[in-house]
Structures are given as structure tokens and as C-alpha cells.
Design a protein around this motif. Structure first.
Motif, PDB file in Angstrom:
ATOM      1  N   LEU A 168       0.853  -1.185   0.000  1.00 49.17           N
ATOM      2  CA  LEU A 168       0.000   0.000   0.000  1.00 49.17           C
ATOM      3  C   LEU A 168       0.890   1.237   0.000  1.00 49.17           C
ATOM      4  O   LEU A 168       1.991   1.218   0.559  1.00 49.17           O
ATOM      5  CB  LEU A 168      -0.904   0.015   1.235  1.00 49.17           C
ATOM      6  CG  LEU A 168      -1.713  -1.253   1.513  1.00 49.17           C
ATOM      7  CD1 LEU A 168      -2.608  -1.044   2.735  1.00 49.17           C
ATOM      8  CD2 LEU A 168      -2.538  -1.651   0.305  1.00 49.17           C
ATOM      9  N   ALA A 169       0.407   2.321  -0.603  1.00 51.53           N
ATOM     10  CA  ALA A 169       1.242   3.521  -0.709  1.00 51.53           C
ATOM     11  C   ALA A 169       0.529   4.797  -0.269  1.00 51.53           C
ATOM     12  O   ALA A 169       1.162   5.846  -0.169  1.00 51.53           O
ATOM     13  CB  ALA A 169       1.742   3.686  -2.139  1.00 51.53           C
ATOM     14  N   GLY A 170      -0.779   4.720  -0.014  1.00 50.20           N
ATOM     15  CA  GLY A 170      -1.492   5.914   0.426  1.00 50.20           C
ATOM     16  C   GLY A 170      -2.847   5.558   0.997  1.00 50.20           C
ATOM     17  O   GLY A 170      -3.515   4.648   0.491  1.00 50.20           O
ATOM     18  N   TRP A 171      -3.235   6.272   2.049  1.00 51.60           N
ATOM     19  CA  TRP A 171      -4.549   6.036   2.643  1.00 51.60           C
ATOM     20  C   TRP A 171      -4.966   7.278   3.435  1.00 51.60           C
ATOM     21  O   TRP A 171      -4.149   8.145   3.737  1.00 51.60           O
ATOM     22  CB  TRP A 171      -4.540   4.786   3.531  1.00 51.60           C
ATOM     23  CG  TRP A 171      -3.565   4.774   4.667  1.00 51.60           C
ATOM     24  CD1 TRP A 171      -3.774   5.164   5.962  1.00 51.60           C
ATOM     25  CD2 TRP A 171      -2.193   4.330   4.630  1.00 51.60           C
ATOM     26  NE1 TRP A 171      -2.650   4.986   6.715  1.00 51.60           N
ATOM     27  CE2 TRP A 171      -1.667   4.464   5.941  1.00 51.60           C
ATOM     28  CE3 TRP A 171      -1.375   3.808   3.621  1.00 51.60           C
ATOM     29  CZ2 TRP A 171      -0.350   4.120   6.245  1.00 51.60           C
ATOM     30  CZ3 TRP A 171      -0.070   3.464   3.940  1.00 51.60           C
ATOM     31  CH2 TRP A 171       0.432   3.618   5.234  1.00 51.60           C
ATOM     32  N   LYS A 172      -6.260   7.345   3.753  1.00 50.28           N
ATOM     33  CA  LYS A 172      -6.776   8.526   4.458  1.00 50.28           C
ATOM     34  C   LYS A 172      -8.022   8.149   5.250  1.00 50.28           C
ATOM     35  O   LYS A 172      -8.743   7.202   4.902  1.00 50.28           O
ATOM     36  CB  LYS A 172      -7.097   9.648   3.464  1.00 50.28           C
ATOM     37  CG  LYS A 172      -8.174   9.282   2.448  1.00 50.28           C
ATOM     38  CD  LYS A 172      -8.344  10.392   1.410  1.00 50.28           C
ATOM     39  CE  LYS A 172      -9.430  10.019   0.398  1.00 50.28           C
ATOM     40  NZ  LYS A 172      -9.560  11.037  -0.660  1.00 50.28           N
ATOM     41  N   HIS A 173      -8.279   8.926   6.312  1.00 47.60           N
ATOM     42  CA  HIS A 173      -9.454   8.681   7.137  1.00 47.60           C
ATOM     43  C   HIS A 173      -9.724   9.884   8.040  1.00 47.60           C
ATOM     44  O   HIS A 173      -8.857  10.756   8.218  1.00 47.60           O
ATOM     45  CB  HIS A 173      -9.276   7.416   7.992  1.00 47.60           C
ATOM     46  CG  HIS A 173      -8.006   7.390   8.779  1.00 47.60           C
ATOM     47  ND1 HIS A 173      -6.851   6.808   8.307  1.00 47.60           N
ATOM     48  CD2 HIS A 173      -7.683   7.878  10.018  1.00 47.60           C
ATOM     49  CE1 HIS A 173      -5.884   6.922   9.208  1.00 47.60           C
ATOM     50  NE2 HIS A 173      -6.363   7.581  10.239  1.00 47.60           N
ATOM     51  N   LEU A 174     -10.907   9.890   8.588  1.00 45.48           N
ATOM     52  CA  LEU A 174     -11.255  10.891   9.588  1.00 45.48           C
ATOM     53  C   LEU A 174     -10.738  10.422  10.942  1.00 45.48           C
ATOM     54  O   LEU A 174     -10.658   9.224  11.219  1.00 45.48           O
ATOM     55  CB  LEU A 174     -12.769  11.090   9.637  1.00 45.48           C
ATOM     56  CG  LEU A 174     -13.445  11.500   8.325  1.00 45.48           C
ATOM     57  CD1 LEU A 174     -14.951  11.640   8.524  1.00 45.48           C
ATOM     58  CD2 LEU A 174     -12.859  12.792   7.780  1.00 45.48           C
ATOM     59  N   PHE A 175     -10.391  11.389  11.796  1.00 48.52           N
ATOM     60  CA  PHE A 175      -9.930  11.058  13.143  1.00 48.52           C
ATOM     61  C   PHE A 175     -10.469  12.124  14.081  1.00 48.52           C
ATOM     62  O   PHE A 175     -10.042  13.279  14.033  1.00 48.52           O
ATOM     63  CB  PHE A 175      -8.406  11.005  13.198  1.00 48.52           C
ATOM     64  CG  PHE A 175      -7.862  10.532  14.512  1.00 48.52           C
ATOM     65  CD1 PHE A 175      -7.755   9.182  14.792  1.00 48.52           C
ATOM     66  CD2 PHE A 175      -7.480  11.448  15.480  1.00 48.52           C
ATOM     67  CE1 PHE A 175      -7.265   8.739  16.007  1.00 48.52           C
ATOM     68  CE2 PHE A 175      -6.983  11.017  16.706  1.00 48.52           C
ATOM     69  CZ  PHE A 175      -6.881   9.662  16.971  1.00 48.52           C
ATOM     70  N   GLY A 176     -11.416  11.757  14.929  1.00 51.51           N
ATOM     71  CA  GLY A 176     -12.080  12.750  15.746  1.00 51.51           C
ATOM     72  C   GLY A 176     -12.747  13.779  14.849  1.00 51.51           C
ATOM     73  O   GLY A 176     -13.453  13.431  13.900  1.00 51.51           O
ATOM     74  N   LYS A 177     -12.476  15.052  15.088  1.00 48.78           N
ATOM     75  CA  LYS A 177     -12.999  16.114  14.233  1.00 48.78           C
ATOM     76  C   LYS A 177     -12.044  16.449  13.089  1.00 48.78           C
ATOM     77  O   LYS A 177     -12.327  17.328  12.279  1.00 48.78           O
ATOM     78  CB  LYS A 177     -13.251  17.374  15.073  1.00 48.78           C
ATOM     79  CG  LYS A 177     -14.302  17.204  16.155  1.00 48.78           C
ATOM     80  CD  LYS A 177     -14.456  18.486  16.960  1.00 48.78           C
ATOM     81  CE  LYS A 177     -15.485  18.316  18.076  1.00 48.78           C
ATOM     82  NZ  LYS A 177     -15.593  19.559  18.902  1.00 48.78           N
ATOM     83  N   GLY A 178     -10.894  15.751  13.050  1.00 48.77           N
ATOM     84  CA  GLY A 178      -9.872  16.064  12.069  1.00 48.77           C
ATOM     85  C   GLY A 178      -9.738  15.024  10.976  1.00 48.77           C
ATOM     86  O   GLY A 178     -10.556  14.106  10.846  1.00 48.77           O
ATOM     87  N   LYS A 179      -8.673  15.162  10.186  1.00 51.19           N
ATOM     88  CA  LYS A 179      -8.403  14.269   9.068  1.00 51.19           C
ATOM     89  C   LYS A 179      -6.941  13.838   9.098  1.00 51.19           C
ATOM     90  O   LYS A 179      -6.063  14.621   9.478  1.00 51.19           O
ATOM     91  CB  LYS A 179      -8.683  14.969   7.732  1.00 51.19           C
ATOM     92  CG  LYS A 179     -10.160  15.279   7.484  1.00 51.19           C
ATOM     93  CD  LYS A 179     -10.340  15.952   6.125  1.00 51.19           C
ATOM     94  CE  LYS A 179     -11.816  16.141   5.786  1.00 51.19           C
ATOM     95  NZ  LYS A 179     -11.996  16.750   4.443  1.00 51.19           N
ATOM     96  N   VAL A 180      -6.712  12.603   8.656  1.00 48.24           N
ATOM     97  CA  VAL A 180      -5.363  12.049   8.611  1.00 48.24           C
ATOM     98  C   VAL A 180      -5.131  11.428   7.243  1.00 48.24           C
ATOM     99  O   VAL A 180      -5.995  10.727   6.712  1.00 48.24           O
ATOM    100  CB  VAL A 180      -5.166  10.976   9.707  1.00 48.24           C
ATOM    101  CG1 VAL A 180      -3.819  10.277   9.549  1.00 48.24           C
ATOM    102  CG2 VAL A 180      -5.284  11.601  11.090  1.00 48.24           C
ATOM    103  N   CYS A 181      -3.963  11.699   6.663  1.00 49.61           N
ATOM    104  CA  CYS A 181      -3.614  11.154   5.352  1.00 49.61           C
ATOM    105  C   CYS A 181      -2.167  10.684   5.386  1.00 49.61           C
ATOM    106  O   CYS A 181      -1.306  11.353   5.959  1.00 49.61           O
ATOM    107  CB  CYS A 181      -3.792  12.232   4.281  1.00 49.61           C
ATOM    108  SG  CYS A 181      -3.449  11.673   2.607  1.00 49.61           S
TER     109      CYS A 181
END
Length: 219
Positions: free
Chosen positions: A172-185
Motif C-alpha cells: 500500500l502507498a497511500g490512505w486517508k481517514h477521519l480522526f475525531g474532528k480532524g483528518k489524517v492522510c
């Protein structure tokens, strides 16, 4: 004004090269004139997070002196918790290439990322990156000379949108998700200046900035 704090460069990774790649991607954002980038050291990170930037970019591995024994690390327990709180409270985080490397698996930071760097084969290899259907670069894949990061990822709790393949295998080389009220990539390309300035690497990085800063751009 949209504010970005960026922590770039370490023993193996050039800060000026990462800066060139970052700024090339930001230059393609439609709101670029309203973006302010602040480059910080790990010693300045706590204060930078207190200023509540819209986005924090980490492109620095944890070990400060990886060739020495013992190796010293910069991610303290206090900073680890501060990064988690920052995202939970609405901040966005991009872990870019080295920003996935060398951190304790049990740290709040790595748990928040849902993944981490495991290893890469020695030297640079031809690496082909495969895009998720719907990514807009004009190609569904591209090939560059790169360190192919092999990662561990909790793919069931994130959205994987980039894969890599090379002579040593697939990852895998990239992923993203919500975390609490924020975002992580998380985004693993690229290691060299040429790779970071590759038009496809740059376009995908720009797309990730757009996603991470969507709330800030929309007011």
C-alpha cells in the motif's frame, strides 16, 4: 489565511528537496494565494501546534541519529499526545514518506495513522504506483525511481487510495481517514527531488492537500 506547519528532513531525507516538492504541490491549489507555510524544527513543533494550524505535514523520521547506538528520537510522550489531541480537535495531519518511519508502533501517533513504514529494499528501484479509480491525474498508474516503502496498515479502518508494485513485491502507498474532528492522510512517494517533482506525484499530493484542507478552504 490557511496555515500549514511543516516538519521536513532528517538524516536520510533532504529538507530542501521535500520543501521543493511540497511547494510545487501547494502551487497547484486554487487557493494558493491564501496559504501560509511555516517550516518548523521538532523543537518548535509544540509551539506550532499551539497556534492551531489548519494542516500539519510531517516528513521526518523519528530517529535523529539512526547510525548511532543508542539512537535518539524526537517524539516525546508529550508531543505524541499533543499530535493526537490536535487531530481529535479538528486539525489535519499528512504523514509524508519519512513521516511514517521509525516511530514506536504503540505510540498514539502511529495508532492515529493506522499504519507505518516497515522496510524498503536497498537503493532506488523502479516503482509503479497504482491509483484508485476516480483519482484525476490522467493516468491510472505511473512509474518513478523511488524507495518502495513496504508498510503495515490497518486497511479495514482507513480508505486505501494508492498502491505500489515493483520487483520486490506489492504494498500500500497511500490512505486517508477521519480522526475525531480532524483528518489524517498517509502518502509514501517520494524519496528524491526528481520523484517529488514528478507531475503525478505532485498532482496526487495536491489532491491530498485539497481533501485535508477542505474545511479551511470552505470557511
Amino acid at each position: 489565511m490557511v496555515k500549514i506547519a511543516a516538519l521536513l528532513g532528517d538524516f536520510y531525507h533532504s529538507a530542501p528537496e521535500a520543501k521543493a516538492g511540497l511547494e510545487a504541490a501547494v502551487a497547484k491549489l486554487p487557493n494558493k494565494e491564501n496559504i501560509q507555510i511555516k517550516y518548523v524544527s521538532h523543537e518548535q513543533l509544540s509551539q506550532a501546534l499551539d497556534e492551531k494550524p489548519d494542516l500539519f505535514i510531517n516528513a521526518k523520521m523519528d530517529q535523529l541519529n539512526p547510525k548511532e547506538d543508542p539512537a535518539h528520537t524526537w517524539l516525546t510522550e508529550e508531543l505524541d499526545q499533543k499530535l493526537v489531541n490536535y487531530a481529535e480537535e479538528g486539525g489535519s495531519i499528512l504523514a509524508w514518506h519519512a513521516g511514517l518511519a521509525g516511530y514506536p508502533v504503540e505510540s498514539g501517533y502511529i495508532k492515529m495513522l493506522h499504519g507505518y513504514f516497515d522496510y524498503h529494499p536497498p537503493g532506488l528501484q523502479e516503482v509503479t504506483y497504482l491509483l484508485k479509480v476516480g483519482e484525476k491525474t490522467g493516468n491510472d498508474s505511473f512509474t518513478i525511481m523511488d524507495e518502495q516503502y513496504f508498510v503495515v496498515c490497518d486497511e479495514w479502518n482507513t480508505e486505501v487510495d494508492l498502491w505500489s508494485t515493483g520487483v520486490h513485491g506489492d504494498s500500500l502507498a497511500g490512505w486517508k481517514h477521519l480522526f475525531g474532528k480532524g483528518k489524517v492522510c498517509c502518502y509514501t512517494p517520494a524519496h528524491t527531488r526528481e520523484g517529488m517533482l514528478n507531475k503525478y506525484v505532485r498532482m496526487l499530493l495536491t489532491q491530498r492537500f485539497q481533501w485535508l484542507l477542505e474545511k479551511s478552504f470552505n470557511g
